[in-house]
Design a protein around this motif. Structure first.
Motif, mmCIF file in Angstrom:
data_model
loop_
_atom_site.group_PDB
_atom_site.id
_atom_site.type_symbol
_atom_site.label_atom_id
_atom_site.label_comp_id
_atom_site.label_asym_id
_atom_site.label_seq_id
_atom_site.Cartn_x
_atom_site.Cartn_y
_atom_site.Cartn_z
ATOM 1 N N UNK A 138 -29.823 21.899 4.975
ATOM 2 C CA UNK A 138 -31.165 22.528 5.169
ATOM 3 C C UNK A 138 -31.450 24.011 5.014
ATOM 4 N N UNK A 139 -30.433 24.923 5.560
ATOM 5 C CA UNK A 139 -30.722 26.136 5.256
ATOM 6 C C UNK A 139 -30.505 26.700 3.898
ATOM 7 N N UNK A 140 -29.276 26.021 3.187
ATOM 8 C CA UNK A 140 -29.046 26.565 1.613
ATOM 9 C C UNK A 140 -29.701 25.625 0.663
ATOM 10 N N UNK A 141 -29.889 24.402 0.895
ATOM 11 C CA UNK A 141 -30.455 23.562 -0.028
ATOM 12 C C UNK A 141 -32.061 23.116 0.227
ATOM 13 N N UNK A 142 -32.359 23.397 1.544
ATOM 14 C CA UNK A 142 -33.887 23.291 1.984
ATOM 15 C C UNK A 142 -34.134 21.742 1.926
ATOM 16 N N UNK A 143 -33.080 21.056 2.086
ATOM 17 C CA UNK A 143 -33.614 19.531 2.436
ATOM 18 C C UNK A 143 -34.289 19.450 3.652
ATOM 19 N N UNK A 144 -35.315 18.535 4.149
ATOM 20 C CA UNK A 144 -35.925 18.433 5.270
ATOM 21 C C UNK A 144 -35.059 17.460 6.430
ATOM 22 N N UNK A 145 -35.277 17.909 7.663
ATOM 23 C CA UNK A 145 -34.584 17.313 8.633
ATOM 24 C C UNK A 145 -34.583 15.884 8.674
ATOM 25 N N UNK A 146 -35.525 15.361 8.324
ATOM 26 C CA UNK A 146 -35.991 13.683 7.988
ATOM 27 C C UNK A 146 -34.809 13.340 7.254
ATOM 28 N N UNK A 147 -34.457 13.909 6.009
ATOM 29 C CA UNK A 147 -33.426 13.486 5.047
ATOM 30 C C UNK A 147 -32.251 13.532 5.381
ATOM 31 N N UNK A 148 -31.909 14.840 6.417
ATOM 32 C CA UNK A 148 -30.368 15.063 6.789
ATOM 33 C C UNK A 148 -30.345 14.041 7.806
ATOM 34 N N UNK A 149 -31.017 13.562 8.609
ATOM 35 C CA UNK A 149 -31.273 12.512 9.754
ATOM 36 C C UNK A 149 -30.173 11.185 9.116
ATOM 37 N N UNK A 150 -30.860 10.868 8.009
ATOM 38 C CA UNK A 150 -30.415 9.627 7.432
ATOM 39 C C UNK A 150 -28.834 10.065 7.040
ATOM 40 N N UNK A 151 -28.449 11.211 6.604
ATOM 41 C CA UNK A 151 -26.895 11.560 6.451
ATOM 42 C C UNK A 151 -26.072 11.305 7.659
ATOM 43 N N UNK A 153 -26.924 10.210 10.600
ATOM 44 C CA UNK A 153 -27.237 9.182 11.542
ATOM 45 C C UNK A 153 -27.569 9.579 12.896
ATOM 46 N N UNK A 154 -28.556 10.721 12.956
ATOM 47 C CA UNK A 154 -29.301 11.210 14.054
ATOM 48 C C UNK A 154 -30.526 11.407 13.694
ATOM 49 N N UNK A 155 -31.186 11.823 14.955
ATOM 50 C CA UNK A 155 -32.796 11.978 15.046
ATOM 51 C C UNK A 155 -32.626 13.428 14.255
ATOM 52 N N UNK A 156 -34.034 13.526 13.434
ATOM 53 C CA UNK A 156 -34.290 14.986 12.970
ATOM 54 C C UNK A 156 -34.292 16.151 13.868
ATOM 55 N N UNK A 157 -34.643 15.625 15.154
ATOM 56 C CA UNK A 157 -34.562 16.856 16.300
ATOM 57 C C UNK A 157 -33.159 17.212 16.392
ATOM 58 N N UNK A 158 -32.321 16.169 16.310
ATOM 59 C CA UNK A 158 -30.743 16.522 16.771
ATOM 60 C C UNK A 158 -30.398 17.324 15.486
ATOM 61 N N UNK A 159 -30.657 16.843 14.322
ATOM 62 C CA UNK A 159 -30.178 17.887 13.154
ATOM 63 C C UNK A 159 -30.799 18.974 13.121
ATOM 64 N N UNK A 160 -31.819 19.348 13.730
ATOM 65 C CA UNK A 160 -32.427 20.742 13.984
ATOM 66 C C UNK A 160 -31.807 21.514 14.647
ATOM 67 N N UNK A 161 -31.214 20.708 15.842
ATOM 68 C CA UNK A 161 -30.646 21.599 16.755
ATOM 69 C C UNK A 161 -29.093 21.813 16.167
ATOM 70 N N UNK A 162 -28.698 20.903 15.361
ATOM 71 C CA UNK A 162 -27.108 21.251 14.836
ATOM 72 C C UNK A 162 -27.267 22.508 13.873
ATOM 73 N N UNK A 163 -28.290 22.522 13.195
ATOM 74 C CA UNK A 163 -28.452 23.565 12.052
ATOM 75 C C UNK A 163 -28.763 24.979 12.902
ATOM 76 N N UNK A 164 -29.449 24.971 14.002
ATOM 77 C CA UNK A 164 -29.626 26.145 14.801
ATOM 78 C C UNK A 164 -28.545 26.379 15.484
ATOM 79 N N UNK A 165 -27.309 25.530 15.904
ATOM 80 C CA UNK A 165 -26.328 26.115 16.435
ATOM 81 C C UNK A 165 -25.325 26.692 15.304
ATOM 82 N N UNK A 166 -25.441 26.359 14.187
ATOM 83 C CA UNK A 166 -24.572 26.629 12.957
ATOM 84 C C UNK A 166 -25.201 27.920 12.640
#
Length: 299
Positions: A138-151, A153-166
């Protein structure tokens, strides 16, 4: 990569992007190359009908490569617990400084920007595998959280929280010094080391500076971080005394000024530096020969 398995369907043009993603996720050129090769093998293993159903082969390859990297990051933690001494990311040369290097080398494909600086990669190592994937994509390559969710296997909201923690981990990392300031500091360290001037070395190092070395059990290196300006300076001069004929060169390391030590044309050590307030605060020294393969062809 050209064509893979004799196929030319347009997906081979994605290789550069995939190598860049994989290196930032894994911190290893060789592992990044293996992950990308594995992703392509899976693509060409699909039935032709299934390939045609995939609207964006590039997005599919990115998802698969990222999943492979996620699995590797999970197993890497166990491997690194058995690693001899500290584990550091693989240092990258700036290929523009050498002649006659092949464009097919994966190290040639990696864009050298702030997201591959050693200080940044070391922070990435402190993240959980899921945090690292979410943040890098997300932060380096600007992929949307909807696509990251597929990687992940979590919800987009959960992926957003992971990126925020990182992001909070990265937020504690100071902005790197300007390249010109860093180059000047690295040059001064080189000159003091060559002169065996311990007073000058200590003056260039922050009192709380830390040196971390990675020999991987294959080359001599301090097994634990060396802390404090005086101890680091003493350690550097001890190396100089034990290594007659060692030549120090100013080189780009992961896109920023660093030092390379070689003997008889063979690169034995690559050092990266972090600089703050006109003092060196961190030194990362890679001596594991398996991690120095991209440097083997220096003139």
């Amino acid at each position: 990569m050209g064509s893979v398995g004799g196929h030319t369907d347009g997906t081979t043009g994605e290789r550069r992007q995939l190598i860049n993603v994989a290196y930032r996720l894994l911190g290893s050129v060789s592992e990044a190359e293996d992950a990308v090769q594995d992703a392509y093998a899976r693509w060409y293993g699909l039935p032709p009908g299934r390939q045609k159903e995939i609207a964006s082969p590039g997005a599919w390859l990115t998802t698969v490569t990222s999943r492979i990297c996620l699995d590797l990051l999970g197993s890497a933690r166990a491997r690194r617990e058995r690693y001899v001494g500290a584990w550091l990311p693989e240092p990258l040369p700036d290929r523009t400084e050498w002649d006659g290097t092949g464009a097919a080398d994966p190290a040639d494909q990696i864009v050298l920007d702030e997201s591959v600086a050693m200080a940044f990669l070391v922070v990435l190592e402190s993240m959980t595998p899921a945090e690292r994937v979410a943040f890098v994509l997300h932060d380096v390559f600007r992929y949307p959280f909807a696509e990251i969710a597929a990687v992940l296997d979590r919800t987009p909201a959960a992926c957003k929280q992971l990126a925020s923690s990182a992001r909070r981990r990265v937020g504690t990392t100071r902005i790197p010094a300007r390249a010109i300031d860093r180059a000047d500091m690295v040059r001064r360290v080189k000159e003091a080391w060559e002169a065996k001037d311990i007073t000058a070395l200590v003056a260039l190092l922050d009192p709380g500076a830390v040196m971390t070395a990675d020999g991987g059990g294959l080359a001599g290196a301090a097994l634990h971080p060396v802390e404090g300006a005086a101890r680091i300076a003493q350690y550097m001069l001890a190396i100089a005394d034990r290594a007659p004929g060692l030549e120090l060169l100013e080189r780009s390391v992961n896109g920023v000024p660093g030092l390379v030590a070689r003997r008889s044309g063979v690169v034995l050590t690559v050092a990266a530096f972090d600089v703050s307030d006109d003092l060196v605060t961190r030194i990362w020294v890679v001596r594991n020969p398996e991690k120095l393969r991209p440097w083997a062809r220096e003139d």
